[in-house]
Design an enzyme around this catalytic site. Structure first.
Site, mmCIF file in Angstrom:
data_model
loop_
_atom_site.group_PDB
_atom_site.id
_atom_site.type_symbol
_atom_site.label_atom_id
_atom_site.label_comp_id
_atom_site.label_asym_id
_atom_site.label_seq_id
_atom_site.Cartn_x
_atom_site.Cartn_y
_atom_site.Cartn_z
ATOM 1 N N SER A 254 38.653 -39.312 0.408
ATOM 2 C CA SER A 254 37.416 -38.980 -0.235
ATOM 3 C C SER A 254 37.585 -38.812 -1.520
ATOM 4 O O SER A 254 38.314 -38.379 -2.137
ATOM 5 C CB SER A 254 37.235 -37.458 0.628
ATOM 6 N N TYR B 94 39.373 -28.373 2.173
ATOM 7 C CA TYR B 94 39.127 -29.755 2.826
ATOM 8 C C TYR B 94 39.643 -30.716 1.837
ATOM 9 O O TYR B 94 40.607 -31.358 2.250
ATOM 10 C CB TYR B 94 37.598 -29.871 3.060
ATOM 11 N N LYS C 272 42.780 -33.543 2.178
ATOM 12 C CA LYS C 272 42.863 -35.028 1.888
ATOM 13 C C LYS C 272 43.954 -35.349 0.882
ATOM 14 O O LYS C 272 44.697 -36.355 1.006
ATOM 15 C CB LYS C 272 41.425 -35.411 1.370
HETATM 16 C C1 WQD Z 1 24.871 -34.267 -3.004
HETATM 17 C C2 WQD Z 1 24.013 -33.700 -4.315
HETATM 18 C C3 WQD Z 1 24.120 -31.165 -4.435
HETATM 19 C C4 WQD Z 1 21.927 -30.441 -0.799
HETATM 20 C C5 WQD Z 1 29.880 -33.965 -0.230
HETATM 21 C C6 WQD Z 1 31.327 -33.625 -0.261
HETATM 22 C C7 WQD Z 1 32.105 -34.707 -0.353
HETATM 23 C C8 WQD Z 1 31.671 -35.763 0.607
HETATM 24 C C9 WQD Z 1 30.573 -36.199 0.709
HETATM 25 C C10 WQD Z 1 33.279 -35.668 2.579
HETATM 26 C C11 WQD Z 1 24.593 -32.310 -5.038
HETATM 27 C C12 WQD Z 1 22.358 -31.775 -4.263
HETATM 28 C C13 WQD Z 1 22.513 -31.070 -1.724
HETATM 29 C C14 WQD Z 1 20.774 -29.846 -0.958
HETATM 30 C C15 WQD Z 1 20.740 -30.523 -3.204
HETATM 31 N N1 WQD Z 1 32.098 -35.374 2.053
HETATM 32 N N2 WQD Z 1 21.901 -30.952 -2.962
HETATM 33 N N3 WQD Z 1 20.144 -29.804 -2.101
HETATM 34 O O1 WQD Z 1 28.547 -32.199 -2.573
HETATM 35 O O2 WQD Z 1 28.471 -34.713 -3.763
HETATM 36 O O3 WQD Z 1 29.787 -33.989 -1.834
HETATM 37 O O4 WQD Z 1 29.781 -34.761 0.626
HETATM 38 O O5 WQD Z 1 34.294 -36.194 1.974
HETATM 39 O O6 WQD Z 1 33.626 -34.300 -0.009
HETATM 40 O O7 WQD Z 1 31.823 -32.587 -1.164
HETATM 41 O O8 WQD Z 1 27.367 -34.289 -1.322
HETATM 42 O O9 WQD Z 1 25.068 -34.160 -0.220
HETATM 43 O O10 WQD Z 1 26.398 -31.963 -0.474
HETATM 44 O O11 WQD Z 1 25.223 -33.072 -2.533
HETATM 45 O O12 WQD Z 1 20.156 -30.426 -4.365
HETATM 46 O O13 WQD Z 1 19.877 -29.403 0.150
HETATM 47 O O14 WQD Z 1 22.772 -33.158 -3.988
HETATM 48 O O15 WQD Z 1 23.665 -29.980 -5.369
HETATM 49 O O16 WQD Z 1 24.346 -32.379 -6.347
HETATM 50 P P1 WQD Z 1 28.497 -33.737 -2.625
HETATM 51 P P2 WQD Z 1 25.913 -33.492 -0.979
#
Ligand code: WQD
Length: 343
Positions: free
Chosen positions: A130, A154, A158
């Protein structure tokens, strides 16, 4: 034969579809702790092909060993030559609350798996890593040579698994491992038959958007509008799950013809803000998406997107589906399966 751990999950099931369509025979090993076996029925529906399945927890070394004996023993026909390893707990926030469970499940699980491979002289391993291994990236686009740092247990699991694979490759010159660092997987198969099936309230942006769009969840909260980006919201590299699955086919071909452990980013190389995702969603689905901007979510990086040069040059792989496909396909899956596989 390719053994796919966690093959009932989101990335796993999409990859199994591509493997079958490439003519590979597939054995899925999954403990179903965070996935539904129904996903395999849908895979069979999409491909018209059979998939072998064994329900096993990777933490149960004895039971896992029996599966390998069954499919690698003398009587076995099409022997396993490669393992693609998806099975792991993957919720960042949950890992902070339950570190021991994450280290036990993700790390003990992969060590048991690698011991079974060693016993049966299986030398090819594709690992679901990841972009989280990069921690808060120093600069974007992120190269595979960038420093790694764990922001959560987590992420630490990885990094630990990547290091285990690097050490095995040093000890066994015949060992071959491809470490795939996913950016943000979204979307679903065009059929709408398989897709992301999060438990409870989704932490990730796209499943929350589609859940809110069908009225299953309260309106979207955008975490932070004051980041130093074009519109104040965070930038991520969203990649269509089918492009990601095809990246595993490219990795499978590569892992069979090389030695050593090598990491590749699987992203589009294009960063999009949260507001741009919302706009693309509304444009591609015609569904208006109300939202409010609230305080930042702890631990979020301002921006995170991939350098894709290495995967393009060495895997001959490049993502091709755009953000509107990602939004539309994710929404179509959600509309057809409002409660995921639990319908
Ligand atoms: C994306 C953007 C949030 C939800 C995660 C894991 C990573 C990988 C992919 C496994 C951010 C914003 C989110 C919401 C929002 N998974 N957001 N409102 O954090 O980039 O990555 O998923 O490997 O390990 O960390 O993805 O989709 O959670 O967030 O504004 O209700 O959307 O702040 O900027 P992230 P995400």
């Amino acid at each position: 034969m390719v053994l796919v751990t966690g093959g009932c999950g989101y990335v796993g099931s999409h990859t199994v579809v591509e493997l079958l369509q490439e003519g590979e025979s597939v054995l899925v090993v999954d403990d179903l702790s965070n996935a539904s076996k129904k996903s395999l029925e849908r895979v069979r529906q999409i491909t018209g092909k059979e998939v072998c399945f064994e329900q096993v927890d990777l933490k149960d070394a004895k039971a896992l060993g029996k599966v390998f004996d069954k499919y690698c023993g003398k009587k076995a026909g099409d022997k396993i030559d490669t393992v693609i390893h998806f099975a792991a707990f993957k919720a960042v926030g949950e890992s902070v609350k339950k570190p021991l469970e994450y280290y036990q499940n993700n790390t003990i699980g992969v060590i048991n798996l690698l011991f079974c491979m060693q016993k049966h002289a299986i030398k090819n391993f594709v690992f679901s890593s990841s972009a989280t291994v990069y921690g808060v990236p120093e600069r974007c686009p992120i190269e595979e040579t960038a420093g790694r740092s764990a922001l959560s247990p987590y992420g630490a699991t990885k990094i630990i698994t990547e290091d285990i694979l690097l050490d095995i490759a040093k000890a066994d010159k015949d060992f071959s491992a491809i470490l795939l660092r996913y950016f943000n997987p979204v979307g679903a198969h065009k059929s709408g038959l398989i897709g992301e099936n999060p438990k409870g309230i989704p932490n990730n942006l796209m499943p929350y958007i589609t859940g809110a769009a069908i009225g299953k969840l309260p309106p979207l909260k955008v975490f932070g509008g004051d980041y130093p980006t074009m519109d104040g919201t965070c930038v991520r590299d969203y990649i269509h799950i089918v492009d990601l699955a095809k990246g595993h086919i490219a990795a499978l071909k590569k892992v069979r013809q090389q030695k050593g452990a090598v990491a590749y980013n699987l992203g589009t190389g294009k960063g999009l803000t949260v507001l741009q995702i919302i706009q693309a969603f509304e444009k591609s689905t015609g569904v208006s998406l109300p939202y409010t901007i609230v305080e930042r979510r702890e631990g979020d990086a301002t921006e995170c997107y991939a350098s894709t040069t290495k995967a393009e040059q060495e895997l001959a792989w490049k993502a091709s589906l755009g953000v509107e496909d990602m939004c539309k396909d994710h929404y179509d899956w959600q509309v057809k399966n409002p409660n995921g596989y639990n319908d």
